[in-house]
Design a protein around this motif. Structure first.
Motif, short mmCIF file in Angstrom:
data_model
loop_
_atom_site.label_atom_id
_atom_site.label_comp_id
_atom_site.label_asym_id
_atom_site.label_seq_id
_atom_site.Cartn_x
_atom_site.Cartn_y
_atom_site.Cartn_z
N ASP A 1 -0.77 7.19 10.64
CA ASP A 1 -0.90 5.76 10.35
C ASP A 1 -2.38 5.36 10.24
OD1 ASP A 1 1.85 5.62 10.49
OD2 ASP A 1 1.90 4.75 12.51
N LEU B 1 2.10 4.95 0.77
CA LEU B 1 1.93 5.86 1.91
C LEU B 1 1.33 7.15 1.40
CD1 LEU B 1 5.04 5.56 4.21
CD2 LEU B 1 2.68 5.01 4.74
N LEU B 2 0.10 7.42 1.75
CA LEU B 2 -0.62 8.56 1.18
C LEU B 2 -0.32 9.84 1.94
CD1 LEU B 2 -3.86 6.47 0.98
CD2 LEU B 2 -2.40 7.04 -0.94
N ALA C 1 -7.42 4.19 2.40
CA ALA C 1 -6.97 3.34 1.28
C ALA C 1 -8.17 2.80 0.52
CB ALA C 1 -6.11 2.21 1.82
N GLY C 2 -8.21 3.04 -0.78
CA GLY C 2 -9.28 2.54 -1.62
C GLY C 2 -10.57 3.34 -1.56
N THR C 3 -10.57 4.48 -0.85
CA THR C 3 -11.78 5.31 -0.79
C THR C 3 -11.60 6.57 -1.63
OG1 THR C 3 -11.17 6.78 1.03
CG2 THR C 3 -12.00 4.57 1.63
N ASN D 1 -3.97 6.69 6.93
CA ASN D 1 -3.53 5.93 5.75
C ASN D 1 -4.28 4.61 5.63
OD1 ASN D 1 -1.72 7.73 4.54
ND2 ASN D 1 -0.09 7.18 5.97
N LYS D 2 -4.55 3.97 6.75
CA LYS D 2 -5.32 2.71 6.70
C LYS D 2 -6.78 2.99 6.32
CE LYS D 2 -2.55 0.47 10.24
NZ LYS D 2 -2.41 0.61 11.70
N MET E 1 0.85 -1.20 0.00
CA MET E 1 0.00 0.00 0.00
C MET E 1 0.88 1.25 0.00
SD MET E 1 -2.88 1.07 2.83
CE MET E 1 -1.77 1.74 4.03
N GLU F 1 -8.59 9.10 -0.69
CA GLU F 1 -7.14 8.83 -0.68
C GLU F 1 -6.33 9.81 -1.50
OE1 GLU F 1 -6.22 4.89 -1.99
OE2 GLU F 1 -7.08 5.17 -3.96
N SER F 2 -6.95 10.51 -2.46
CA SER F 2 -6.19 11.48 -3.25
C SER F 2 -6.57 12.92 -2.93
CB SER F 2 -6.37 11.20 -4.74
OG SER F 2 -7.75 11.22 -5.05
#
Ligand code: MN
Length: 197
Positions: free
Chosen positions: A39, A3-4, A46-48, A42-43, A1, A51-52
């Motif tokens: 942390d 790191l965003l 992810a995938g939502t 980031n979890k 994954m 995230e960007s």
């Protein structure tokens, strides 16, 4: 994954804000508390759709755990980047931010008194903020938990963290003494930059 989001690097040494904030508090507050929010976020994102997004946008659009962790990252980034060592020469406001403080609060001393009072009377955990509306008018807001004035359409300028983790090592229960001492390390050049950008 990937790191965003990542932990901000402090622009000063961990002992640079002593005696106002100890190295031990910085190490826990930045290195443990803020790292945990990074942390967690980031979890969670992810995938939502989040995230960007930039943090400000996540805070404006999310709720629940994502809001809490994104808000705490945004709040702490603004908090840690507004300080400079006691020996610096930028601890009184100048320029546009000083003019606005005098216009909207009467004097710098009157502003500080109201800000401290709003920090002392915020029940439980949260943040007290100096923020500006779209016309540049200054307001002081109390935000519970992970709150940030961006959710009210305001630009956040300066903040004090009244969660006990911000002061309990150095000041124990004396929140008022902690808030009063923080004026010695506020970098008003940075606050003025935020106000005028
Ligand atoms: Mn904190």
């Amino acid at each position: 994954m990937a790191l965003l989001f990542s932990l901000i690097t402090l622009p000063y040494a961990p002992n640079a804000l002593e005696p106002v904030i100890s190295q031990e508090t910085i190490e826990y507050h930045h290195g443990k508390h803020l790292q945990t929010y990074v942390d967690n976020l980031n979890k969670l994102v992810a995938g939502t759709e989040f995230e960007s997004m930039p943090l400000e946008q996540i805070v404006a659009k999310s709720q629940g755990a994502i809001f809490n962790n994104a808000g705490q990252i945004l709040n702490h980034n603004l908090y840690f980047l507004q300080f400079s060592p006691v020996v610096a020469d930028n601890h009184t406001p100048k320029g546009a931010i000083l003019d606005a403080i005098i216009r909207d609060f009467g004097s710098f001393d009157a502003f500080k008194a109201e800000f401290e009072q709003k920090g002392i009377t915020l029940f439980g955990s949260g943040w007290v903020w100096l923020a500006a509306d779209k016309d540049g008018k200054l307001v002081i807001t109390q935000e519970p938990n992970a709150g940030n004035p961006v959710t009210k359409g305001l630009k956040p300028l300066l903040t004090m963290d009244v969660w006990e983790h911000a002061y309990y090592i150095d000041y124990r229960n004396r929140r008022a003494a902690h808030l009063q001492s923080l004026w010695q390390i506020i970098n008003w050049d940075e606050i003025n930059r935020r106000y005028t950008e």
